[in-house]
Design a protein around this motif. Sequence first.
Motif, mmCIF file in Angstrom:
data_model
loop_
_atom_site.group_PDB
_atom_site.id
_atom_site.type_symbol
_atom_site.label_atom_id
_atom_site.label_comp_id
_atom_site.label_asym_id
_atom_site.label_seq_id
_atom_site.Cartn_x
_atom_site.Cartn_y
_atom_site.Cartn_z
ATOM 1 N N LEU A 218 10.956 139.539 94.502
ATOM 2 C CA LEU A 218 10.995 138.737 93.277
ATOM 3 C C LEU A 218 10.438 137.341 93.548
ATOM 4 C CD1 LEU A 218 11.927 138.428 90.308
ATOM 5 C CD2 LEU A 218 14.144 137.668 91.191
ATOM 6 N N ARG A 219 10.785 136.801 94.726
ATOM 7 C CA ARG A 219 10.298 135.467 95.095
ATOM 8 C C ARG A 219 8.765 135.462 95.201
ATOM 9 N NH1 ARG A 219 13.483 131.746 97.750
ATOM 10 N NH2 ARG A 219 12.069 131.589 99.509
ATOM 11 N N VAL A 220 8.216 136.545 95.782
ATOM 12 C CA VAL A 220 6.749 136.643 95.894
ATOM 13 C C VAL A 220 6.123 136.728 94.498
ATOM 14 C CG1 VAL A 220 4.834 138.138 96.632
ATOM 15 C CG2 VAL A 220 6.717 137.661 98.204
ATOM 16 N N LEU B 267 11.819 127.003 90.731
ATOM 17 C CA LEU B 267 12.657 128.207 90.661
ATOM 18 C C LEU B 267 12.842 128.852 92.035
ATOM 19 C CD1 LEU B 267 11.376 129.946 87.380
ATOM 20 C CD2 LEU B 267 13.643 128.952 87.781
ATOM 21 N N VAL B 268 11.751 128.975 92.771
ATOM 22 C CA VAL B 268 11.821 129.642 94.083
ATOM 23 C C VAL B 268 12.612 128.790 95.084
ATOM 24 C CG1 VAL B 268 10.428 130.459 96.043
ATOM 25 C CG2 VAL B 268 9.734 130.996 93.731
ATOM 26 N N LEU C 112 2.994 133.831 90.146
ATOM 27 C CA LEU C 112 2.787 133.751 88.684
ATOM 28 C C LEU C 112 1.665 132.784 88.260
ATOM 29 C CD1 LEU C 112 6.213 133.905 86.796
ATOM 30 C CD2 LEU C 112 4.210 135.365 86.496
ATOM 31 N N PRO C 113 1.550 131.609 88.891
ATOM 32 C CA PRO C 113 0.481 130.680 88.458
ATOM 33 C C PRO C 113 -0.929 131.254 88.599
ATOM 34 C CG PRO C 113 2.032 129.567 89.909
ATOM 35 C CD PRO C 113 2.378 131.020 89.952
ATOM 36 N N VAL C 114 -1.067 132.338 89.382
ATOM 37 C CA VAL C 114 -2.397 132.943 89.554
ATOM 38 C C VAL C 114 -2.902 133.505 88.219
ATOM 39 C CG1 VAL C 114 -3.663 134.824 90.684
ATOM 40 C CG2 VAL C 114 -2.049 133.438 91.996
ATOM 41 N N LEU C 115 -1.972 134.013 87.391
ATOM 42 C CA LEU C 115 -2.382 134.630 86.116
ATOM 43 C C LEU C 115 -3.073 133.629 85.180
ATOM 44 C CD1 LEU C 115 0.628 137.037 85.424
ATOM 45 C CD2 LEU C 115 -1.679 137.630 86.184
ATOM 46 N N PRO C 116 -2.379 132.512 84.812
ATOM 47 C CA PRO C 116 -3.112 131.549 83.969
ATOM 48 C C PRO C 116 -4.322 130.968 84.677
ATOM 49 C CG PRO C 116 -0.980 130.650 84.623
ATOM 50 C CD PRO C 116 -0.996 132.086 85.043
ATOM 51 N N THR D 92 -0.938 124.535 86.120
ATOM 52 C CA THR D 92 -0.224 123.489 86.852
ATOM 53 C C THR D 92 1.261 123.490 86.503
ATOM 54 O OG1 THR D 92 -2.240 122.178 86.712
ATOM 55 C CG2 THR D 92 -0.259 121.033 87.413
ATOM 56 N N VAL D 93 1.559 123.588 85.198
ATOM 57 C CA VAL D 93 2.962 123.606 84.763
ATOM 58 C C VAL D 93 3.667 124.835 85.334
ATOM 59 C CG1 VAL D 93 4.483 123.839 82.743
ATOM 60 C CG2 VAL D 93 2.558 122.254 82.673
ATOM 61 N N THR D 94 3.001 126.000 85.249
ATOM 62 C CA THR D 94 3.594 127.234 85.785
ATOM 63 C C THR D 94 3.871 127.085 87.281
ATOM 64 O OG1 THR D 94 2.208 128.432 84.229
ATOM 65 C CG2 THR D 94 3.353 129.757 85.843
ATOM 66 N N TYR D 95 2.928 126.479 87.976
ATOM 67 C CA TYR D 95 3.111 126.271 89.414
ATOM 68 C C TYR D 95 4.337 125.416 89.685
ATOM 69 C CZ TYR D 95 2.543 124.091 93.959
ATOM 70 O OH TYR D 95 2.771 123.598 95.211
#
Lengths: 64, 146
Positions: free
Chosen positions: B52-54, B41-42, B59-63, B32-35
Amino acid sequence: MKNMLRELRTLQSWSQSDLAQRLGVSRQTVNAIETGKYDPSLPLAFKLAKVFEQPIEAIFEPQE
Amino acid sequence: MNDITIATESRESRITRLKKALKCNAWLFLTTVTYLVTLYLVRENQAWDPKLRVGVTLLPVLPGLIYLRTLWSRFKTLDELQRRIQLEAWAFAMGGTVLVSTVMNVLNANGVGFENYPYGLEMGGAYLSVFFFWCFGVAQATARYQ
């Protein structure tokens, strides 16, 4: 489903944790079965029968 | 003395269980925080390269994947009553989130909705909603089987 679990466990002088350890379940599960709030699966019922060396029908009784 | 020992063990096992639950849900919190961070940022860096935007957006998919893996491995170690409690809690969490999301969308569609949430819960809101309902579901199911 009524059961004789507490009586059988007390006869063996086991705590709920002791029985839970023998069955490979949590103490919460043993407590829930004893208080009639949870009916165990068939494999767990067979495990109970084996631990107490009793037939399943001697431990569990369907409620009227 | 024996009773005291049993009570202590029981409390310790409860603490261990709580620690495991917190560790597991830390990944959900991190997702949630990463999202929220990547969202910021985006949105703030429109001039970034689209690739880079994609990358940043995903990134939140990883955690999130690590959370699912942790959840699954933890689920496999549970006994049958704990599995039932978890399944009931997850069903409650999913149902509750769908209900909240549907109500928000219906209200928005009829123009009497939430100005700050024109697209309903969105992803971050959905995560928080699932987490909230899951906590409530676990507490309720645990109390029922005690």
